[in-house]
Design a protein around this motif. Structure first.
Motif, mmCIF file in Angstrom:
data_model
loop_
_atom_site.group_PDB
_atom_site.id
_atom_site.type_symbol
_atom_site.label_atom_id
_atom_site.label_comp_id
_atom_site.label_asym_id
_atom_site.label_seq_id
_atom_site.Cartn_x
_atom_site.Cartn_y
_atom_site.Cartn_z
ATOM 1 N N TYR A 132 5.754 -0.472 -11.126
ATOM 2 C CA TYR A 132 4.719 0.266 -10.386
ATOM 3 C C TYR A 132 4.492 1.643 -10.998
ATOM 4 O O TYR A 132 3.353 2.088 -11.160
ATOM 5 C CB TYR A 132 5.127 0.429 -8.920
ATOM 6 C CG TYR A 132 4.955 -0.789 -8.056
ATOM 7 C CD1 TYR A 132 4.155 -1.853 -8.435
ATOM 8 C CD2 TYR A 132 5.590 -0.874 -6.821
ATOM 9 C CE1 TYR A 132 3.991 -2.976 -7.634
ATOM 10 C CE2 TYR A 132 5.431 -1.994 -6.001
ATOM 11 C CZ TYR A 132 4.636 -3.035 -6.415
ATOM 12 O OH TYR A 132 4.478 -4.129 -5.615
ATOM 13 N N LEU A 133 5.580 2.344 -11.328
ATOM 14 C CA LEU A 133 5.456 3.685 -11.906
ATOM 15 C C LEU A 133 4.750 3.633 -13.258
ATOM 16 O O LEU A 133 3.900 4.476 -13.563
ATOM 17 C CB LEU A 133 6.839 4.329 -12.052
ATOM 18 C CG LEU A 133 7.524 4.746 -10.754
ATOM 19 C CD1 LEU A 133 8.987 5.076 -11.007
ATOM 20 C CD2 LEU A 133 6.816 5.935 -10.114
ATOM 21 N N LYS A 165 1.061 3.196 -12.905
ATOM 22 C CA LYS A 165 0.357 4.400 -12.459
ATOM 23 C C LYS A 165 0.287 5.475 -13.541
ATOM 24 O O LYS A 165 -0.245 6.561 -13.313
ATOM 25 C CB LYS A 165 1.049 4.979 -11.219
ATOM 26 C CG LYS A 165 1.057 4.056 -10.005
ATOM 27 C CD LYS A 165 -0.333 3.819 -9.467
ATOM 28 C CE LYS A 165 -0.300 2.947 -8.222
ATOM 29 N NZ LYS A 165 -1.665 2.627 -7.743
ATOM 30 N N GLN A 207 2.622 1.739 -3.329
ATOM 31 C CA GLN A 207 1.718 2.253 -4.354
ATOM 32 C C GLN A 207 1.471 3.744 -4.172
ATOM 33 O O GLN A 207 1.423 4.509 -5.146
ATOM 34 C CB GLN A 207 0.389 1.486 -4.313
ATOM 35 C CG GLN A 207 0.501 0.010 -4.641
ATOM 36 C CD GLN A 207 0.790 -0.255 -6.108
ATOM 37 O OE1 GLN A 207 0.713 0.634 -6.938
ATOM 38 N NE2 GLN A 207 1.126 -1.490 -6.432
ATOM 39 N N GLN A 208 1.332 4.189 -2.911
ATOM 40 C CA GLN A 208 1.074 5.605 -2.662
ATOM 41 C C GLN A 208 2.280 6.472 -3.018
ATOM 42 O O GLN A 208 2.129 7.563 -3.579
ATOM 43 C CB GLN A 208 0.668 5.796 -1.203
ATOM 44 C CG GLN A 208 -0.736 5.274 -0.921
ATOM 45 C CD GLN A 208 -1.003 5.057 0.555
ATOM 46 O OE1 GLN A 208 -0.125 5.254 1.401
ATOM 47 N NE2 GLN A 208 -2.211 4.659 0.884
ATOM 48 N N VAL A 231 4.501 9.819 -9.801
ATOM 49 C CA VAL A 231 3.890 9.978 -11.128
ATOM 50 C C VAL A 231 3.153 11.310 -11.234
ATOM 51 O O VAL A 231 3.232 11.996 -12.267
ATOM 52 C CB VAL A 231 2.947 8.797 -11.437
ATOM 53 C CG1 VAL A 231 2.121 9.068 -12.696
ATOM 54 C CG2 VAL A 231 3.757 7.518 -11.614
ATOM 55 N N LEU A 232 2.459 11.713 -10.173
ATOM 56 C CA LEU A 232 1.771 13.007 -10.215
ATOM 57 C C LEU A 232 2.780 14.144 -10.389
ATOM 58 O O LEU A 232 2.559 15.060 -11.211
ATOM 59 C CB LEU A 232 0.948 13.214 -8.946
ATOM 60 C CG LEU A 232 0.187 14.542 -8.850
ATOM 61 C CD1 LEU A 232 -0.725 14.739 -10.045
ATOM 62 C CD2 LEU A 232 -0.619 14.614 -7.569
ATOM 63 N N ASP A 238 0.828 -1.204 0.000
ATOM 64 C CA ASP A 238 0.000 0.000 0.000
ATOM 65 C C ASP A 238 0.865 1.257 0.000
ATOM 66 O O ASP A 238 0.620 2.200 -0.762
ATOM 67 C CB ASP A 238 -0.939 0.012 1.216
ATOM 68 C CG ASP A 238 -2.145 -0.902 1.026
ATOM 69 O OD1 ASP A 238 -2.363 -1.358 -0.114
ATOM 70 O OD2 ASP A 238 -2.845 -1.159 2.010
ATOM 71 N N HIS A 251 1.230 9.777 1.021
ATOM 72 C CA HIS A 251 1.311 10.981 0.185
ATOM 73 C C HIS A 251 2.103 12.120 0.850
ATOM 74 O O HIS A 251 1.829 13.306 0.612
ATOM 75 C CB HIS A 251 -0.088 11.459 -0.213
ATOM 76 C CG HIS A 251 -0.890 10.405 -0.920
ATOM 77 N ND1 HIS A 251 -0.479 9.844 -2.113
ATOM 78 C CD2 HIS A 251 -2.059 9.791 -0.579
ATOM 79 C CE1 HIS A 251 -1.375 8.931 -2.495
ATOM 80 N NE2 HIS A 251 -2.330 8.879 -1.585
ATOM 81 N N MET A 263 4.507 5.722 -5.286
ATOM 82 C CA MET A 263 4.578 5.739 -6.748
ATOM 83 C C MET A 263 3.544 6.704 -7.338
ATOM 84 O O MET A 263 3.810 7.397 -8.322
ATOM 85 C CB MET A 263 4.364 4.333 -7.304
ATOM 86 C CG MET A 263 5.434 3.316 -6.915
ATOM 87 S SD MET A 263 7.136 3.833 -7.279
ATOM 88 C CE MET A 263 7.749 4.213 -5.614
ATOM 89 N N GLU A 264 2.351 6.756 -6.736
ATOM 90 C CA GLU A 264 1.340 7.721 -7.190
ATOM 91 C C GLU A 264 1.856 9.150 -7.048
ATOM 92 O O GLU A 264 1.659 9.988 -7.940
ATOM 93 C CB GLU A 264 0.048 7.542 -6.387
ATOM 94 C CG GLU A 264 -0.734 6.288 -6.742
ATOM 95 C CD GLU A 264 -1.885 6.029 -5.795
ATOM 96 O OE1 GLU A 264 -2.022 6.789 -4.804
ATOM 97 O OE2 GLU A 264 -2.652 5.074 -6.031
ATOM 98 N N ASP A 265 2.508 9.445 -5.921
ATOM 99 C CA ASP A 265 3.072 10.776 -5.714
ATOM 100 C C ASP A 265 4.106 11.108 -6.794
ATOM 101 O O ASP A 265 4.112 12.205 -7.367
ATOM 102 C CB ASP A 265 3.745 10.863 -4.340
ATOM 103 C CG ASP A 265 2.757 10.909 -3.192
ATOM 104 O OD1 ASP A 265 1.542 10.784 -3.437
ATOM 105 O OD2 ASP A 265 3.204 11.065 -2.037
#
Length: 304
Positions: A114-115, A118, A45-46, A52-53, A42, A268, A48-50
């Motif tokens: 993962y990146l 996303k 993933q968070q 990518v954003l 988890d 995040h 990686m989301e950061d």
């Protein structure tokens, strides 16, 4: 009960973040990722989301990673006991081969996957690729633990220019082809310096720098190099935090604008640091501005 956010609330959040989008657009941010932030899927993933954003809004992100717990786990699986001296892993030939397999193989390619999943575009490298990180043996008693002698930023810049997120494992080599395991904080600091990064973010397993290591409410939001060095001398900063702070100071003395130490276990946290008024963790600067509230991290966040 969870608060429901309206479309107007969401729009307001984006409006507040807009100045920070503009501030970091086209700028380089180096994120060191590892340790406890890697331990659960988890959290991975968070993070990686950061990343990518940041990438999608125009920030040039470089992700540098270690993987100590994974190396320890693999050594245990092959029946090899991990040994440490002053926090550094004793690394014989077999151990460095396992470190190379884990860092440049499993972890690096997992993060790239993962990146990509996303929505990012990422390419994984190790410090050995393109002689990006040249190193020498730090101490014969430690074996193949490396001390960085040179960073070649050209391969990283090439990837950034082509719109990729470089994902770099903390390995290096010498001219004879010997491979060295390198502390990921040190590797990230040296890479950030070579890239003249706007920010170096070190993700840890604590909130940031604490006045009292046993009191999580004693977070220091803002500190400068002189204060940090004084806290090392007085013993407030001790143990494993000393080399981390020394990495930060070295980076600030060599082209990096500001350094952040933050808790990578908080979801995040990277976005909170870069795109909110209050930020996250501890910001370390070259020298605080005397005319401003020295406890107010917000003032220092608005200019470089």
């Amino acid at each position: 009960m969870a608060t429901a956010f309206s479309n107007a609330d969401r729009a307001e959040v984006l409006t507040q973040a807009l100045p920070y989008f503009k501030k970091y657009y086209g700028k380089t941010v180096v994120v060191k990722y590892g340790g406890n932030a890697m331990l659960t899927e988890d959290l991975q993933q968070q993070v990686m989301e950061d990343i990518v954003l940041l990438h999608l809004v125009g920030v040039r992100v470089v992700l540098v990673h270690g993987g100590g717990p994974e190396i320890t786990g693999m050594l245990k699986r092959v029946g090899k006991e991990s040994q440490f001296v002053n926090g550094l892993r004793v690394t014989d030939k077999e151990t460095v081969e396992i470190a190379q397999m884990v860092l440049a193989g499993k972890i690096n390619k997992t993060l790239v996957t993962y990146l990509e999943a996303k929505g990012g575009s990422a390419i994984g490298l190790s410090g050995m690729d393109g002689r990006m990180i040249t190193a020498k043996m730090k101490d014969p008693a430690l074996g193949y633990v490396g001390e960085i002698t040179k960073v070649n930023p050209v391969p990283i810049r090439d990837l950034l220019e082509r719109g990729y997120i470089p994902v770099i494992s903390s390995l290096g080599c010498d001219k004879e082809g010997n491979v060295y395991n390198i502390n990921a904080d040190t590797a990230a600091a040296k890479i950030a310096s070579a890239l003249h990064a706007q920010r170096l973010i070190l993700m840890t397993n604590i909130q940031g720098l604490l006045k009292d290591k046993d009191d999580p409410t004693s977070l220091i939001p803002l500190i400068d190099m002189e204060e940090a060095e004084g806290m090392i001398g007085s013993g407030i900063i001790s143990g494993g935090m000393i080399p981390k702070i020394e990495c930060c100071i070295t980076a600030l003395k060599n082209n990096v604008s500001k350094v952040i130490i933050m808790d990578g276990r908080i979801p995040h946290s990277v976005l909170m640091e870069l795109f909110t008024d209050t930020g996250a963790g501890t910001m370390i600067v070259k020298k605080k501005k005397a005319e401003k509230d020295t406890a107010n991290k917000n003032d220092e966040r608005t200019d470089d």
